[in-house]
Motif scaffolding. Structure first.
Motif, PDB file in Angstrom:
ATOM      1  N   TYR A  78      39.399   3.217  89.167  1.00 42.57           N
ATOM      2  CA  TYR A  78      39.187   2.494  87.916  1.00 42.57           C
ATOM      3  C   TYR A  78      38.705   3.442  86.833  1.00 42.57           C
ATOM      4  O   TYR A  78      38.087   4.464  87.110  1.00 42.57           O
ATOM      5  CB  TYR A  78      38.157   1.374  88.125  1.00 42.57           C
ATOM      6  N   ALA A  79      39.010   3.079  85.577  1.00 42.99           N
ATOM      7  CA  ALA A  79      38.648   3.917  84.433  1.00 42.99           C
ATOM      8  C   ALA A  79      37.388   3.367  83.780  1.00 42.99           C
ATOM      9  O   ALA A  79      37.317   2.174  83.462  1.00 42.99           O
ATOM     10  CB  ALA A  79      39.796   3.949  83.440  1.00 42.99           C
ATOM     11  N   PHE A  80      36.392   4.237  83.594  1.00 42.04           N
ATOM     12  CA  PHE A  80      35.092   3.810  83.059  1.00 42.04           C
ATOM     13  C   PHE A  80      34.938   4.201  81.591  1.00 42.04           C
ATOM     14  O   PHE A  80      35.372   5.265  81.165  1.00 42.04           O
ATOM     15  CB  PHE A  80      33.961   4.443  83.876  1.00 42.04           C
ATOM     16  N   SER A  81      34.274   3.319  80.838  1.00 45.40           N
ATOM     17  CA  SER A  81      33.983   3.610  79.439  1.00 45.40           C
ATOM     18  C   SER A  81      32.825   4.608  79.341  1.00 45.40           C
ATOM     19  O   SER A  81      32.184   4.922  80.343  1.00 45.40           O
ATOM     20  CB  SER A  81      33.588   2.329  78.711  1.00 45.40           C
ATOM     21  N   ARG A  82      32.578   5.069  78.116  1.00 43.50           N
ATOM     22  CA  ARG A  82      31.357   5.843  77.885  1.00 43.50           C
ATOM     23  C   ARG A  82      30.168   4.965  78.275  1.00 43.50           C
ATOM     24  O   ARG A  82      30.159   3.760  77.994  1.00 43.50           O
ATOM     25  CB  ARG A  82      31.284   6.201  76.392  1.00 43.50           C
ATOM     26  N   PRO A  83      29.157   5.526  78.959  1.00 40.13           N
ATOM     27  CA  PRO A  83      28.050   4.686  79.432  1.00 40.13           C
ATOM     28  C   PRO A  83      27.391   3.897  78.302  1.00 40.13           C
ATOM     29  O   PRO A  83      27.221   4.387  77.192  1.00 40.13           O
ATOM     30  CB  PRO A  83      27.082   5.702  80.029  1.00 40.13           C
ATOM     31  N   LEU A  84      27.033   2.653  78.629  1.00 39.97           N
ATOM     32  CA  LEU A  84      26.359   1.789  77.655  1.00 39.97           C
ATOM     33  C   LEU A  84      24.856   2.003  77.710  1.00 39.97           C
ATOM     34  O   LEU A  84      24.161   1.861  76.721  1.00 39.97           O
ATOM     35  CB  LEU A  84      26.645   0.320  77.977  1.00 39.97           C
ATOM     36  N   PHE A  85      24.367   2.292  78.894  1.00 35.66           N
ATOM     37  CA  PHE A  85      22.947   2.600  79.063  1.00 35.66           C
ATOM     38  C   PHE A  85      22.768   3.265  80.435  1.00 35.66           C
ATOM     39  O   PHE A  85      23.737   3.384  81.204  1.00 35.66           O
ATOM     40  CB  PHE A  85      22.058   1.348  78.930  1.00 35.66           C
ATOM     41  N   THR A  86      21.560   3.695  80.692  1.00 34.58           N
ATOM     42  CA  THR A  86      21.295   4.440  81.909  1.00 34.58           C
ATOM     43  C   THR A  86      20.139   3.786  82.657  1.00 34.58           C
ATOM     44  O   THR A  86      19.185   3.330  82.026  1.00 34.58           O
ATOM     45  CB  THR A  86      20.882   5.883  81.565  1.00 34.58           C
ATOM     46  N   ILE A  87      20.279   3.693  83.963  1.00 27.08           N
ATOM     47  CA  ILE A  87      19.140   3.205  84.751  1.00 27.08           C
ATOM     48  C   ILE A  87      18.800   4.241  85.812  1.00 27.08           C
ATOM     49  O   ILE A  87      19.486   5.251  85.967  1.00 27.08           O
ATOM     50  CB  ILE A  87      19.422   1.843  85.428  1.00 27.08           C
ATOM     51  N   GLU A  88      17.755   3.984  86.533  1.00 26.45           N
ATOM     52  CA  GLU A  88      17.395   4.839  87.657  1.00 26.45           C
ATOM     53  C   GLU A  88      17.384   3.989  88.910  1.00 26.45           C
ATOM     54  O   GLU A  88      17.111   2.792  88.849  1.00 26.45           O
ATOM     55  CB  GLU A  88      15.997   5.419  87.450  1.00 26.45           C
ATOM     56  N   ASN A  89      17.666   4.620  90.025  1.00 31.54           N
ATOM     57  CA  ASN A  89      17.449   3.943  91.295  1.00 31.54           C
ATOM     58  C   ASN A  89      15.983   4.105  91.657  1.00 31.54           C
ATOM     59  O   ASN A  89      15.456   5.214  91.593  1.00 31.54           O
ATOM     60  CB  ASN A  89      18.314   4.562  92.389  1.00 31.54           C
ATOM     61  N   VAL A  90      15.338   2.998  92.011  1.00 31.11           N
ATOM     62  CA  VAL A  90      13.921   3.098  92.344  1.00 31.11           C
ATOM     63  C   VAL A  90      13.649   2.492  93.714  1.00 31.11           C
ATOM     64  O   VAL A  90      14.416   1.654  94.199  1.00 31.11           O
ATOM     65  CB  VAL A  90      13.032   2.390  91.288  1.00 31.11           C
ATOM     66  N   ILE A  91      12.569   2.954  94.320  1.00 27.45           N
ATOM     67  CA  ILE A  91      12.088   2.378  95.577  1.00 27.45           C
ATOM     68  C   ILE A  91      10.908   1.482  95.203  1.00 27.45           C
ATOM     69  O   ILE A  91       9.954   1.938  94.576  1.00 27.45           O
ATOM     70  CB  ILE A  91      11.593   3.453  96.560  1.00 27.45           C
ATOM     71  N   VAL A  92      11.006   0.205  95.565  1.00 27.81           N
ATOM     72  CA  VAL A  92       9.939  -0.740  95.237  1.00 27.81           C
ATOM     73  C   VAL A  92       9.264  -1.188  96.529  1.00 27.81           C
ATOM     74  O   VAL A  92       9.944  -1.460  97.525  1.00 27.81           O
ATOM     75  CB  VAL A  92      10.514  -1.967  94.486  1.00 27.81           C
ATOM     76  N   VAL A  93       7.939  -1.229  96.513  1.00 29.45           N
ATOM     77  CA  VAL A  93       7.183  -1.712  97.678  1.00 29.45           C
ATOM     78  C   VAL A  93       6.201  -2.781  97.212  1.00 29.45           C
ATOM     79  O   VAL A  93       6.056  -3.008  96.003  1.00 29.45           O
ATOM     80  CB  VAL A  93       6.416  -0.562  98.381  1.00 29.45           C
ATOM     81  N   ALA A  94       5.544  -3.430  98.152  1.00 33.14           N
ATOM     82  CA  ALA A  94       4.514  -4.404  97.790  1.00 33.14           C
ATOM     83  C   ALA A  94       3.382  -3.695  97.061  1.00 33.14           C
ATOM     84  O   ALA A  94       3.089  -2.524  97.328  1.00 33.14           O
ATOM     85  CB  ALA A  94       3.989  -5.099  99.048  1.00 33.14           C
ATOM     86  N   ALA A  95       2.743  -4.416  96.116  1.00 34.00           N
ATOM     87  CA  ALA A  95       1.734  -3.792  95.261  1.00 34.00           C
ATOM     88  C   ALA A  95       0.603  -3.181  96.078  1.00 34.00           C
ATOM     89  O   ALA A  95       0.046  -2.152  95.703  1.00 34.00           O
ATOM     90  CB  ALA A  95       1.183  -4.827  94.284  1.00 34.00           C
TER      91      ALA A  95
END
Lengths: 217, 276, 223
Positions: free
Chosen positions: B108-125
């Motif tokens: 598939y062909a992708f557009s210029r990125p609209l925004f950027t995120i990060e992958n995060v590891i989430v745990v209980a507080a």
């Protein structure tokens, strides 16, 4: 379709084994519980009759998916960490028991009261009456009906994918997430379900014919 | 069965091809309408409010459609079938958040990125034990089925094992992103691998329950998707994104909906082996 | 306990629009199933193979496939394969439930027809009734007592299968409960509220079905 089978066949087979495990274990656990509950349903003691009736009515009048979701939510509230596969088996057992109880109750009701009395008069004790006189008469109606029930249960297990239990439908979703081959995957998964369920239904039909003799007696 | 399927497939492809005599952009402009697919289930980017699809993506779509000078028909399509539907020609463009990854970029062909995120590891507080990726060895992880984070979660596990660790106890896949949050909160899993945007959403909805332990890997670019045969349409979409990025409007939109301005690189966002 | 009941009571009103969607789809599907079952019974009773076999294959497929898979095939699978434009989840839901229901209703009707005494046909013939008149005046009135309770039973069956709709973006009762739980971050209470509504709905339908059965019983015995 060939390439899906070649590359993701083992994933799908694992899912099929998951479905089989849930189905077999759930029915093996649920069937005796349901059969036992049938005796509570026909008991003359309200204390035994009402709770069992309530259980059967609640399970038979709510969708299986809601039952499974509730079971997971309750375990979550209790913060119990149990393998989702075991929770799936429990959901199937709970469901099977309720329908099984009605099947056995129906079969018990079709046996005239006089038979218990006659057997008692012959000096047979209750359990022996059941084993020698009543039980053989239950089989011709209850056995095909329970195998039919297992066919229905096999269809219901597909709902467990929605609560992330690793069964066949869930395996299909995992493969689609990686391949985007929506039609091919659902066609393959569908054919597997079809084989499994039609096999169960055919067994029920056979039992119906094979045990039909007693109805003509 | 097989021949029947291939015959139908061939018929579909052929009919699509004959319509392809004019380019995608020409077809859209001559018909005066573009059909886009959105999965409106990803707050705050695209979601339904009072029966309307709204969010960052909707504001952006208005700009793109205005630049094209056409009408838009927006379908709400479940993510599960959205890429296949594009390939089958059910719509012209996917206007929904899709993370660029090497597997998808091959087809598939992708557009210029609209925004950027990060992958995060989430745990209980209250879980202070997880501070490093290596701490994930032996833990039960959860993520969303079919999301780009599923691939990331598998990658982390492979890395852990390659480094001599035991890897996760298991990786649980959940149907929706709230399901992963329920699972973590009720102790069904020890940690989640999710996008930073999702993490922010449910930390806002349920304060003091979760903690972002760390982020992992490279930034993830979120784009829209077109078929590889409609690169002229993609160029037009990219022109709009570039216009908004250069004028600062894109950053303003990001701040309005996401809360912070993130990157939208003009190049270098495609992985090796991309089809376009 | 009281608190929990209050909480469930507070959630119920939020679920009513989902309940309405569930009910609407299932009623439409049950009526569709009844309509579809007429040609299906005719085809299953036909001596012509070109009618009998397709109907038999169709019924076998419907009996042997989980509703979840049927829904996925019709909503994701076939549109992707055939390149359909937009498909409406609502109508796919109605269609799948109606097709599924028609297989079961038609088998019930076929059984009922098979039990009719042969003599009725001959009696009607000797009275000079055309086949159409025979069906309209003699046979169909005998099916109504069978069809009505089985239609109500089918409606209950479809409602129990209908949470499958929640998997294809239809905001039915199940999906609505999930949406509420996403807002409150508590899955238990919304699910209990949904279970309560399903229970009341299905309980009412099964009572209706039993009532119809007893009301219509004498008619059936006469047949």
């Amino acid at each position: 379709m060939i390439d899906v089978i070649a590359n993701y066949g083992d994933e799908i087979v694992k899912g099929l084994l998951g479905t089989l495990l849930i189905l077999v274990a759930g029915c093996v656990i649920g069937t005796p519980i349901g059969a036992g509950m049938a005796f509570l349903l026909i008991s003359s003691k309200r204390l035994l009759r009402w709770p069992s009736r309530a259980y059967v009515e609640v399970i038979r009048n709510t969708p299986f998916l809601i039952q499974a979701m509730l079971l997971f939510a309750m375990l979550g509230v209790m913060r119990l960490r149990i393998d989702p596969m075991l929770v799936g088996i429990a959901a199937v057992a709970i469901y099977t028991a309720a329908y099984m109880a009605e099947i056995v109750r129906g079969a018990l009701k079709s046996i005239p009261d006089g038979q218990w009395e006659a057997a008692n008069a012959l000096g047979l004790r209750s359990f022996r009456v059941f084993r020698l006189v009543i039980f053989p008469q239950l089989l011709p109606t209850a056995l095909p009906a329970s195998v039919n029930l297992y066919g229905t249960v096999a269809k219901e297990t597909a709902f467990l994918s929605a609560v992330s239990v690793a069964e066949l439908t869930f395996a299909g979703q995992v493969v689609i997430a990686q391949t985007f081959k929506v039609f091919e995957v659902w066609a393959i998964v569908g054919i597997l379900y079809l084989c499994l369920i039609l096999l169960i239904l055919a067994a029920a039909k056979r039992l119906e014919r094979g045990l039909g003799w007693s109805q003509t007696v | 069965m097989k021949t029947w399927v291939s015959a139908l497939f061939l018929a579909t492809v052929l009919s699509a091809n004959s319509a392809m005599a004019e380019t995608m952009l020409e077809k859209i402009q001559s018909s005066g309408k573009i059909v886009v697919a959105t999965e409106a289930a990803f707050k705050p980017i695209e979601y339904v409010e009072d029966g309307e699809i709204v969010g960052f993506g909707s504001d952006l779509l208005v700009e793109v459609v205005n630049d094209l000078g056409v009408e838009v028909e927006q379908l709400d399509v479940p993510f599960q079938g959205i890429l296949t539907g594009l390939a089958a020609g059910q719509y012209d463009l996917i206007a929904t958040s899709v993370a660029i990854n090497p597997e998808r970029a091959q087809s598939y062909a992708f557009s210029r990125p609209l925004f950027t995120i990060e992958n995060v590891i989430v745990v209980a507080a209250d879980n202070g034990d997880v501070t490093d990726v290596a701490d994930l060895n032996g833990l039960l992880l959860g993520t969303q089925l079919g999301s780009s984070t599923e691939a990331v979660a598998r990658q982390i596990n492979d890395d852990l094992k390659a480094a001599g660790g035991s890897g996760y106890e298991d990786l649980r896949l959940y149907q929706t992103f709230p399901d992963t949050a329920f699972a973590l909160r009720s102790g069904q899993v020890d940690a989640l691998v999710i996008g930073s945007l999702s993490a922010g959403e449910f930390m806002a909805a349920s304060p003091d329950t979760f903690r972002v332990a760390m982020s992992y890997g490279d930034p993830v670019y979120i784009s829209w998707v077109a078929r590889p045969d409609s690169l002229d349409l993609l160029a037009a979409v990219n022109a709009t994104i570039t216009r908004l990025a250069d004028s600062g409007e894109l950053a303003a939109l990001q701040e309005k909906w996401i809360g912070v301005a993130t990157q939208s690189p003009a190049d270098g966002y495609l992985p090796d082996g991309a089809v376009q | 306990m009281v608190n929990a009941l209050m909480e469930i009571g507070g959630i119920v009103p939020q679920l009513l629009d989902g309940l309405l969607v569930t009910l609407m789809i299932c009623v439409l599907a049950a009526l569709g199933a009844l309509l579809l079952s007429v040609p299906l019974v005719a085809a299953r009773r036909s001596s012509k193979r070109r009618y009998y076999y397709p109907a038999t294959v169709f019924i076998t497929l419907m009996r042997g496939l989980p509703i979840v898979i049927l829904i996925f095939l019709c909503y994701f699978g076939f549109p992707a394969l055939l390149g359909f434009g937009r498909v409406s989840a609502f109508w796919v839901g109605v269609l799948v439930l109606a097709l599924n229901g028609s297989a079961f209703i038609s088998e019930a009707l076929r059984g009922a027809i098979a039990r009719l005494p042969e003599g009725q046909w001959e009696a009607c013939k000797s009275l000079g009734l055309t086949p159409f008149q025979t069906w309209r005046l003699v046979l169909i009135p005998q099916f109504i007592p069978i069809a009505l309770p089985s239609l109500a039973g089918e409606l209950g069956f479809l409602i129990k299968a209908s949470p499958a709709l929640s998997l294809i973006t239809i905001v039915d009762l199940t999906r609505r409960a999930q949406q509420v739980s996403m807002q409150t971050f508590d899955p238990l209470m919304p699910l209990l509220a949904a279970a309560l509504l399903y229970f009341l709905l299905l309980g009412a339908i099964s009572m209706l079905s039993r009532w119809l059965e007893t009301r219509l019983e004498p008619v059936r015995q006469r047949s």
